[in-house]
Design an enzyme around this catalytic site. Structure first.
Site, PDB file in Angstrom:
ATOM      1  N   THR A 236       5.796   2.909  12.496  1.00 38.15           N
ATOM      2  CA  THR A 236       4.120   3.354  13.376  1.00 38.15           C
ATOM      3  C   THR A 236       4.089   3.861  14.745  1.00 38.15           C
ATOM      4  N   ASP A 237       3.273   4.176  14.572  1.00 37.18           N
ATOM      5  CA  ASP A 237       2.838   5.081  15.718  1.00 37.18           C
ATOM      6  C   ASP A 237       2.504   4.112  16.215  1.00 37.18           C
ATOM      7  N   GLU A 238       1.937   3.420  16.786  1.00 36.63           N
ATOM      8  CA  GLU A 238       2.166   1.307  17.459  1.00 36.63           C
ATOM      9  C   GLU A 238       2.687   1.447  18.404  1.00 36.63           C
TER      10      GLU A 238
ATOM     11  N   ILE B 122      13.029  -9.611   2.559  1.00 36.02           N
ATOM     12  CA  ILE B 122      14.183 -10.355   3.312  1.00 36.02           C
ATOM     13  C   ILE B 122      14.840 -10.758   4.366  1.00 36.02           C
TER      14      ILE B 122
ATOM     15  N   ASN C  17      -1.763   5.679  11.333  1.00 35.59           N
ATOM     16  CA  ASN C  17      -2.698   5.541  10.315  1.00 35.59           C
ATOM     17  C   ASN C  17      -3.168   5.919   8.886  1.00 35.59           C
TER      18      ASN C  17
ATOM     19  N   PHE D 207       0.556  -1.324  -0.078  1.00 36.33           N
ATOM     20  CA  PHE D 207      -0.187   0.169   0.429  1.00 36.33           C
ATOM     21  C   PHE D 207       1.493   1.857   0.074  1.00 36.33           C
TER      22      PHE D 207
ATOM     23  N   TYR E  24       2.448  -7.463  16.390  1.00 38.26           N
ATOM     24  CA  TYR E  24       3.075  -6.228  15.148  1.00 38.26           C
ATOM     25  C   TYR E  24       3.246  -5.186  16.183  1.00 38.26           C
TER      26      TYR E  24
ATOM     27  N   LYS F 141       7.780  -4.061  15.684  1.00 36.43           N
ATOM     28  CA  LYS F 141       8.011  -3.069  14.761  1.00 36.43           C
ATOM     29  C   LYS F 141       8.944  -1.703  16.008  1.00 36.43           C
TER      30      LYS F 141
ATOM     31  N   LEU G 297       6.528 -10.526  -2.480  1.00 33.59           N
ATOM     32  CA  LEU G 297       4.891 -10.035  -2.696  1.00 33.59           C
ATOM     33  C   LEU G 297       4.188 -12.084  -1.737  1.00 33.59           C
ATOM     34  N   THR G 298       3.845 -11.064  -0.559  1.00 29.42           N
ATOM     35  CA  THR G 298       3.245 -11.852  -0.002  1.00 29.42           C
ATOM     36  C   THR G 298       1.804 -11.571  -0.337  1.00 29.42           C
TER      37      THR G 298
ATOM     38  N   ARG H  42      -8.339   6.516  16.074  1.00 26.76           N
ATOM     39  CA  ARG H  42      -6.998   6.394  15.181  1.00 26.76           C
ATOM     40  C   ARG H  42      -7.085   8.250  14.724  1.00 26.76           C
TER      41      ARG H  42
ATOM     42  N   ILE I 173     -17.770  -3.672  12.975  1.00 31.48           N
ATOM     43  CA  ILE I 173     -17.163  -2.750  13.767  1.00 31.48           C
ATOM     44  C   ILE I 173     -16.701  -3.514  14.998  1.00 31.48           C
TER      45      ILE I 173
ATOM     46  N   ALA J  78       9.238  -2.499   3.885  1.00 36.66           N
ATOM     47  CA  ALA J  78       8.270  -4.478   3.602  1.00 36.66           C
ATOM     48  C   ALA J  78       8.345  -4.577   5.016  1.00 36.66           C
TER      49      ALA J  78
HETATM   50  P1  NAD Z   1       1.478  -3.880   3.053  1.00 31.59           P
HETATM   51  O1  NAD Z   1       0.887  -5.181   4.476  1.00 31.59           O
HETATM   52  O2  NAD Z   1       0.176  -3.128   2.117  1.00 31.59           O
HETATM   53  O3  NAD Z   1       2.568  -3.786   2.058  1.00 31.59           O
HETATM   54  C1  NAD Z   1       3.717  -4.845   3.007  1.00 31.59           C
HETATM   55  C2  NAD Z   1       5.038  -4.793   2.087  1.00 31.59           C
HETATM   56  O4  NAD Z   1       5.680  -5.462   1.651  1.00 31.59           O
HETATM   57  C3  NAD Z   1       3.923  -5.575   1.159  1.00 31.59           C
HETATM   58  O5  NAD Z   1       4.312  -5.350  -0.511  1.00 31.59           O
HETATM   59  C4  NAD Z   1       4.229  -7.600   1.026  1.00 31.59           C
HETATM   60  O6  NAD Z   1       4.437  -8.144   0.298  1.00 31.59           O
HETATM   61  C5  NAD Z   1       6.019  -6.709   1.428  1.00 31.59           C
HETATM   62  N1  NAD Z   1       6.815  -7.909   2.066  1.00 31.59           N
HETATM   63  C6  NAD Z   1       6.305  -8.706   3.366  1.00 31.59           C
HETATM   64  N2  NAD Z   1       6.975  -9.312   3.685  1.00 31.59           N
HETATM   65  C7  NAD Z   1       8.356  -9.106   2.973  1.00 31.59           C
HETATM   66  C8  NAD Z   1       9.314 -10.251   3.074  1.00 31.59           C
HETATM   67  N3  NAD Z   1       9.280 -11.148   4.206  1.00 31.59           N
HETATM   68  N4  NAD Z   1      10.254  -9.431   2.304  1.00 31.59           N
HETATM   69  C9  NAD Z   1      10.467  -8.971   1.206  1.00 31.59           C
HETATM   70  N5  NAD Z   1       9.089  -7.848   1.413  1.00 31.59           N
HETATM   71  C10 NAD Z   1       7.685  -7.980   2.373  1.00 31.59           C
HETATM   72  O7  NAD Z   1       1.907  -2.354   4.013  1.00 31.59           O
HETATM   73  P2  NAD Z   1       1.431  -0.992   4.501  1.00 31.59           P
HETATM   74  O8  NAD Z   1       0.710  -0.648   4.720  1.00 31.59           O
HETATM   75  O9  NAD Z   1       2.085  -0.516   2.705  1.00 31.59           O
HETATM   76  O10 NAD Z   1       3.043  -1.157   5.854  1.00 31.59           O
HETATM   77  C11 NAD Z   1       4.174  -0.472   4.872  1.00 31.59           C
HETATM   78  C12 NAD Z   1       4.913  -0.408   5.994  1.00 31.59           C
HETATM   79  O11 NAD Z   1       4.808   0.628   6.738  1.00 31.59           O
HETATM   80  C13 NAD Z   1       5.466  -1.352   6.733  1.00 31.59           C
HETATM   81  O12 NAD Z   1       6.519  -0.937   7.635  1.00 31.59           O
HETATM   82  C14 NAD Z   1       4.209  -0.842   8.558  1.00 31.59           C
HETATM   83  O13 NAD Z   1       4.597  -1.304   9.505  1.00 31.59           O
HETATM   84  C15 NAD Z   1       4.221   0.832   8.539  1.00 31.59           C
HETATM   85  N6  NAD Z   1       3.041   1.656   8.132  1.00 31.59           N
HETATM   86  C16 NAD Z   1       1.722   1.836   7.841  1.00 31.59           C
HETATM   87  C17 NAD Z   1       1.271   2.115   8.188  1.00 31.59           C
HETATM   88  C18 NAD Z   1      -0.991   2.068   8.274  1.00 31.59           C
HETATM   89  O14 NAD Z   1      -1.502   2.944   8.239  1.00 31.59           O
HETATM   90  N7  NAD Z   1      -0.936   1.193   6.755  1.00 31.59           N
HETATM   91  C19 NAD Z   1       0.854   3.589   9.875  1.00 31.59           C
HETATM   92  C20 NAD Z   1       2.468   3.319   9.971  1.00 31.59           C
HETATM   93  C21 NAD Z   1       3.325   2.774   9.379  1.00 31.59           C
HETATM   94  O1  DAU Z   2      -1.575   3.378  13.261  1.00 28.43           O
HETATM   95  C1  DAU Z   2      -0.820   2.676  12.712  1.00 28.43           C
HETATM   96  C2  DAU Z   2      -1.092   1.862  12.398  1.00 28.43           C
HETATM   97  O2  DAU Z   2      -2.418   1.680  11.221  1.00 28.43           O
HETATM   98  C3  DAU Z   2       0.161   0.794  11.266  1.00 28.43           C
HETATM   99  O3  DAU Z   2       0.912   0.402  11.672  1.00 28.43           O
HETATM  100  C4  DAU Z   2      -0.465  -1.007  10.933  1.00 28.43           C
HETATM  101  O4  DAU Z   2       0.312  -1.210   9.614  1.00 28.43           O
HETATM  102  C5  DAU Z   2      -2.145  -0.451  10.155  1.00 28.43           C
HETATM  103  O5  DAU Z   2      -2.572  -1.234   9.808  1.00 28.43           O
HETATM  104  C6  DAU Z   2      -2.916   0.505  11.288  1.00 28.43           C
HETATM  105  O6  DAU Z   2      -3.456   0.108  12.280  1.00 28.43           O
HETATM  106  P1  DAU Z   2      -4.611  -0.163  13.127  1.00 28.43           P
HETATM  107  O7  DAU Z   2      -5.494  -1.956  13.469  1.00 28.43           O
HETATM  108  O8  DAU Z   2      -4.913   0.891  13.268  1.00 28.43           O
HETATM  109  O9  DAU Z   2      -5.708  -0.160  11.220  1.00 28.43           O
HETATM  110  P2  DAU Z   2      -7.437  -1.614  11.022  1.00 28.43           P
HETATM  111  O10 DAU Z   2      -7.248  -0.819   9.954  1.00 28.43           O
HETATM  112  O11 DAU Z   2      -6.477  -2.434  11.161  1.00 28.43           O
HETATM  113  O12 DAU Z   2      -8.081  -0.910  12.089  1.00 28.43           O
HETATM  114  C7  DAU Z   2      -7.740   0.816  12.677  1.00 28.43           C
HETATM  115  C8  DAU Z   2      -9.375   0.662  13.524  1.00 28.43           C
HETATM  116  O13 DAU Z   2     -10.799   0.102  13.200  1.00 28.43           O
HETATM  117  C9  DAU Z   2      -8.392  -0.614  14.644  1.00 28.43           C
HETATM  118  O14 DAU Z   2      -9.343   0.668  15.937  1.00 28.43           O
HETATM  119  C10 DAU Z   2      -9.449  -1.591  14.487  1.00 28.43           C
HETATM  120  C11 DAU Z   2     -10.476  -1.409  13.816  1.00 28.43           C
HETATM  121  N1  DAU Z   2     -11.374  -2.157  13.053  1.00 28.43           N
HETATM  122  C12 DAU Z   2     -10.373  -2.874  11.765  1.00 28.43           C
HETATM  123  C13 DAU Z   2     -11.093  -3.290  11.216  1.00 28.43           C
HETATM  124  C14 DAU Z   2      -9.832  -4.301  10.374  1.00 28.43           C
HETATM  125  C15 DAU Z   2     -12.605  -2.825  13.087  1.00 28.43           C
HETATM  126  O15 DAU Z   2     -13.999  -1.731  14.175  1.00 28.43           O
HETATM  127  N2  DAU Z   2     -13.314  -3.550  12.018  1.00 28.43           N
HETATM  128  C16 DAU Z   2     -12.569  -4.082  11.816  1.00 28.43           C
HETATM  129  O16 DAU Z   2     -12.737  -4.943  10.536  1.00 28.43           O
END
Ligand code: NAD
Ligand code: DAU
Length: 350
Positions: free
Chosen positions: A131-133, A61, A185, A12, A156, A160, A36-37, A220, A212, A83
């Protein structure tokens, strides 16, 4: 051309980062390393795959030998490491993938960079995207700042946090030129439909229940994905070595508020009666150890580097919904597993 390694660029956020760098920096050659997981999808970056300053590398990786060879064959000036296994719910059912990819995978990259760059760290940069988590869960008051103590609550976020500590340790011990950012997020195009917003959009389109967790009171702080990519660009080019930056959208919403906004917008976009989509809201069993609230104080990056988010949430949500509604085949391909076939077709024999 300077070679720059971006990991996770088929996911993403990574796909938006890769696109930005390929388009804006023709003097870099971008190597996109992705295993490409299930979350990696080459359709996310199909528009730039034939650019002359772009190469896709399929690799894991977790495979130290493969990573070492990649670094010995390529003189990378920098690494932007995204990744990861990223979904909290999956970390609850299967923590080991998070330990191996997020911790061991990160250490493999750190070791390879250290070995490959040894004696010459000038002009190099290892940027770890986090991540902020890692900061844990807030009560109703306060914000995460860069000095907030780590207190991760899920497998998770613990994985991180562990990777962040290791990146800092390599910076401190071996003087590896590291920077870290911790973001809130993200939302926007190309997010895998296991995450709240794309899952809800898809369910509303198909008139399926919107699950929900708990009472929907968890909060978030939402940031449009292209704003995260612009922050990553700013930090990669301008942050001092060893620094950490928090990135956030100043957009705190309870999950239920967010989903109600989405339902109203979806009614409008789909030409449904006002209130129809909200009838799909279904409260389900809460996530185990569900963090109550995340909220970022992003004043350091604003003050030091002049970065601010460009979009407010209502505008970003409209753009997001428009994208998903005009890319229904994108979700269909994921759900049917067809993007694997896409990969076979595009990269057969390469
Ligand atoms: P995502 O799950 O959409 O994408 C992760 C990518 O990493 C995928 O393309 C997957 O194929 C690849 N990957 C996974 N395992 C791998 C491995 N072993 N070797 C090589 N590639 C691998 O994740 P995202 O939401 O795009 O998040 C990207 C980064 O940003 C992560 O490090 C996540 O912790 C961080 N992040 C995400 C959010 C969020 O809201 N999504 C917020 C803050 C930080
Ligand atoms: O804060 C950054 C993080 O945000 C990233 O590091 C993570 O990679 C990313 O997945 C995201 O984590 P969250 O757990 O906050 O995201 P998610 O979309 O899974 O959930 C958002 C909120 O919605 C959380 O409070 C859980 C809730 N939720 C989620 C799902 C999937 C629901 O209520 N119903 C659902 O079906």
């Amino acid at each position: 051309m300077k070679k720059l390694l971006i990991t996770g660029g088929a996911g993403f956020i990574g796909s938006h980062v890769v696109r930005r760098f390929v388009k804006q920096y023709p003097h870099y050659h971008i190597y996109n390393l992705d295993a490409l997981t299930y979350a990696g999808n080459l359709e996310n970056i199909a528009d730039i795959e034939h650019e002359s300053n772009y190469t896709f590398v399929k690799g894991d990786i977790r495979d130290a030998e493969f990573i070492n060879n990649l670094f010995s064959q390529n003189d990378f000036v920098g690494v932007i490491h995204l990744a990861a296994e990223s979904h909290v719910d999956r970390s609850i059912t299967n923590p080991m993938d998070f330990i191996t990819t997020n911790i061991i995978g990160t250490v493999n990259l750190l070791n390879a960079a250290r070995e490959s760059w040894k004696g010459s760290f000038d002009g190099r940069r290892f940027y770890h995207v986090s991540t902020d988590e890692v900061y844990g869960s807030l009560g109703s008051e306060g914000f995460f700042v860069e000095t907030t103590a780590y207190d991760p609550q899920s497998p998770y976020s613990a994985s991180k946090a562990s990777s962040d500590h290791l990146v800092r340790a390599y910076g401190n011990t071996y003087k590896l030129p590291v920077v870290i950012s911790n973001c809130s997020n993200n939302y926007g195009p190309n997010q895998f439909p296991e995450k709240l917003l794309p899952l809800a959009i898809n369910n509303i389109v198909n008139k399926r229940p919107i699950p929900i967790y708990g009472k929907g009171e968890n909060i978030r702080d939402w940031l449009y994905v292209e704003d995260h990519a612009s922050a990553i660009d700013t930090i990669f080019h301008n942050a001092s070595l060893g620094e950490t930056y928090n990135i956030g959208g100043h957009n705190e919403l309870q999950n239920i508020e967010l989903i109600r906004m989405l339902c109203n917008l979806m009614d409008e976009k789909l030409g449904r009666a006002n209130g129809e989509s909200a009838k799909l809201i279904t409260f389900v069993t809460d996530r185990a150890g569900h963090d109550l609230r995340y909220a970022i104080d992003a004043s350091k990056i604003a003050k030091d580097l002049g970065w601010k988010p460009s979009l407010q949430f209502p505008e970003g949500l409209r753009k997001t919904v428009d994208w998903y509604l005009s890319h229904s085949e994108w979700i269909q391909n994921i759900l049917s597993g067809d993007y694997e076939k896409y990969y076979q077709k595009q990269y057969q024999g390469r």
